[in-house]
Design an enzyme around this catalytic site. Structure first.
Site, mmCIF file in Angstrom:
data_model
loop_
_atom_site.group_PDB
_atom_site.id
_atom_site.type_symbol
_atom_site.label_atom_id
_atom_site.label_comp_id
_atom_site.label_asym_id
_atom_site.label_seq_id
_atom_site.Cartn_x
_atom_site.Cartn_y
_atom_site.Cartn_z
ATOM 1 N N ASP A 1 -6.415 -6.821 4.288
ATOM 2 C CA ASP A 1 -7.533 -6.177 3.591
ATOM 3 C C ASP A 1 -8.444 -7.250 3.000
ATOM 4 O OD1 ASP A 1 -9.063 -4.140 2.294
ATOM 5 O OD2 ASP A 1 -8.027 -4.652 0.432
ATOM 6 N N ASP B 1 -12.354 -8.942 4.581
ATOM 7 C CA ASP B 1 -13.636 -8.968 3.856
ATOM 8 C C ASP B 1 -14.198 -10.386 3.853
ATOM 9 O OD1 ASP B 1 -13.384 -6.256 3.231
ATOM 10 O OD2 ASP B 1 -14.078 -6.541 1.169
ATOM 11 N N LYS C 1 3.063 -15.282 2.615
ATOM 12 C CA LYS C 1 3.261 -16.030 1.367
ATOM 13 C C LYS C 1 4.760 -16.316 1.272
ATOM 14 C CE LYS C 1 1.803 -17.794 -2.558
ATOM 15 N NZ LYS C 1 0.949 -19.007 -2.613
ATOM 16 N N TYR D 1 0.825 -1.206 0.000
ATOM 17 C CA TYR D 1 0.000 0.000 0.000
ATOM 18 C C TYR D 1 0.863 1.261 0.000
ATOM 19 C CZ TYR D 1 -4.642 -2.011 0.895
ATOM 20 O OH TYR D 1 -5.852 -2.649 0.791
ATOM 21 N N ASP E 1 -2.980 -18.386 0.670
ATOM 22 C CA ASP E 1 -3.974 -19.089 -0.153
ATOM 23 C C ASP E 1 -4.684 -20.154 0.683
ATOM 24 O OD1 ASP E 1 -1.518 -20.390 -0.045
ATOM 25 O OD2 ASP E 1 -1.570 -21.104 -2.110
HETATM 26 C C1 IPM Z 1 -10.427 -1.099 3.957
HETATM 27 C C2 IPM Z 1 -10.647 -0.527 2.579
HETATM 28 C C3 IPM Z 1 -9.464 0.391 2.231
HETATM 29 C C4 IPM Z 1 -8.198 -0.432 2.290
HETATM 30 C C5 IPM Z 1 -9.601 1.118 0.869
HETATM 31 C C6 IPM Z 1 -10.882 1.887 0.764
HETATM 32 C C7 IPM Z 1 -8.424 1.993 0.595
HETATM 33 O O1 IPM Z 1 -10.806 -1.541 1.651
HETATM 34 O O2 IPM Z 1 -10.312 -0.302 4.914
HETATM 35 O O3 IPM Z 1 -10.388 -2.312 4.080
HETATM 36 O O4 IPM Z 1 -7.857 -1.109 1.319
HETATM 37 O O5 IPM Z 1 -7.536 -0.394 3.336
HETATM 38 MG MG MG Z 2 -10.950 -3.468 2.497
#
Ligand code: IPM
Ligand code: MG
Length: 357
Positions: A247, A251, A191, A142, A223
């Site tokens: 990240d 999710d 990884k 990032y 993975d």
């Molecule tokens: C998160 C989001 C952010 C990230 C984006 C919006 C930059 O996906 O906070 O998980 O990737 O950190």
């Molecule tokens: Mg995110």
């Protein structure tokens, strides 16, 4: 007590969900005799539209001058074609970095009341799971060197994953300490079969593990981790991983709990000032329609009370109110699962939480 909170509502559903959390904080303040002073600052697409910058200097200064920061979400279709440094997302990375928030705590508990909203089979969920993802937040790909150059097949773009021992050690220490306060189990995800940065990550984690003999430590390739999360989430307690893997996996972890609309996060550094935000995005498709689930932001506010202000009784109270509302069967659209009935709007859900408080 008195606290100054900077509000970064941002874009899309950001304003709606932050307003909900502010109401919940105000009510909690009344109940426990605290005063919260709120001040709005611009961030993201709206900041770009109004000032030409997604992260104006006043926003950084305002956050630095506050006791803590509550953020909604940034981004939207409107700003998707801006150059990398003007994009709303860049502002989010910028503020995390400017405030020195290298730790991102993303708790992913399965709420018993939301079992039916989880896409996992009943026998996989078993008696439930409760995972804490500790994501490194100010390093890795990032923030690494990026750009364009001439390569073998013409112009190419590149991004760089780089981690120093110092960066790995400080996030590692946070994760081990976190595991000590929970079930003393830590999984580090990397990884290392391919990436040099992951090999340094793993080596550094192993050295730290020697200092925490009580913690049951293991490594997992990313993975495999993606697979294990849906195959048997109950094997995890605390997970520590890099910015990018964190990240993605957070999710995934949120989805198996039922909805990304439920999960809160705390971004922390070396001071008590943190930034608290839902892990979901700005959901431009439902923005301004009063449909968003405010719970992730409400729970982010409760994490602020717990981690920045040391008000754990107050934080417990908010979490119990959310539990009560869910147990009573109230749902926003995203957590309906296969239940019948009409989903609540964002403001209705907020009202229910306020009543429960
Ligand atoms: C998160 C989001 C952010 C990230 C984006 C919006 C930059 O996906 O906070 O998980 O990737 O950190
Ligand atoms: Mg995110």
């Amino acid at each position: 007590m008195e606290f100054n909170i900077a509000l970064l509502k941002g874009d899309g559903i950001g304003p709606e969900i932050v307003d909900s959390a502010v109401k919940v904080l105000e009510k909690t303040g009344q109940k426990f005799n605290h005063t919260f002073y709120f001040k709005d600052y611009l961030i993201g697409g709206i900041a770009f539209d109004m000032t030409g910058e997604p992260l104006p200097v006043e926003t950084i200064q305002g956050c630095l001058a506050s006791d803590s920061v509550l953020l909604g979400a940034v981004g939207g279709y409107k700003w998707d074609n801006l150059s990398g440094d003007k994009r709303p997302e860049k502002a989010l990375l910028g503020i995390r970095s400017a405030l020195g928030l290298y730790t991102n705590l993303r708790p992913a508990p399965l709420y018993p009341a939301l079992r039916s909203a989880s896409p996992l089979k009943d026998e996989i969920i078993g008696d439930g799971f409760d995972i804490m993802i500790v994501r490194e937040l100010t390093g890795g790909i990032y923030f690494g060197e990026r750009g364009y150059r001439e390569g073998k097949y013409g112009t190419e773009a590149f991004d760089t994953e780089a981690y120093s021992v110092m960066e790995i050690e400080r996030i590692g220490r946070t994760a081990f300490e976190c595991a000590m306060k929970r079930n003393k189990k830590l999984t580090s995800i990397d990884k290392a079969n391919v990436l040099e940065s992951s090999r340094l990550w793993r080596k550094t984690m192993h050295q730290l593990a020697e200092k925490y003999p009580e913690v049951e430590y293991s490594d997992l390739l990313v993975d495999n981790a993606a697979m294990q999360l849906v195959r048997n989430p109950r094997q995890f307690d605390v997970i520590v991983t890099s910015n990018m893997f964190g990240d993605i996996l957070s999710d995934e972890a949120s989805q198996i709990t039922g909805s990304i609309g439920m999960l809160a996060s705390a971004s922390l550094g070396d001071t008590s000032r943190g930034m608290y935000e839902p892990i979901h995005g700005s959901a431009p498709d439902i923005a301004g329609q009063n449909k968003a689930n405010p719970i992730a932001t409400i729970l982010s506010a409760s994490m602020m009370l717990r981690y920045s202000f040391d008000l754990s009784e107050e934080a417990d109270c908010i979490e119990k109110a959310v539990d009560k509302v869910l147990n009573a069967g109230y749902r926003t659209a995203d957590i309906m699962g296969n239940t019948d009935g009409t989903p609540l709007t964002c403001t209705e859900m907020t009202e229910k939480v306020l009543e429960a408080l």
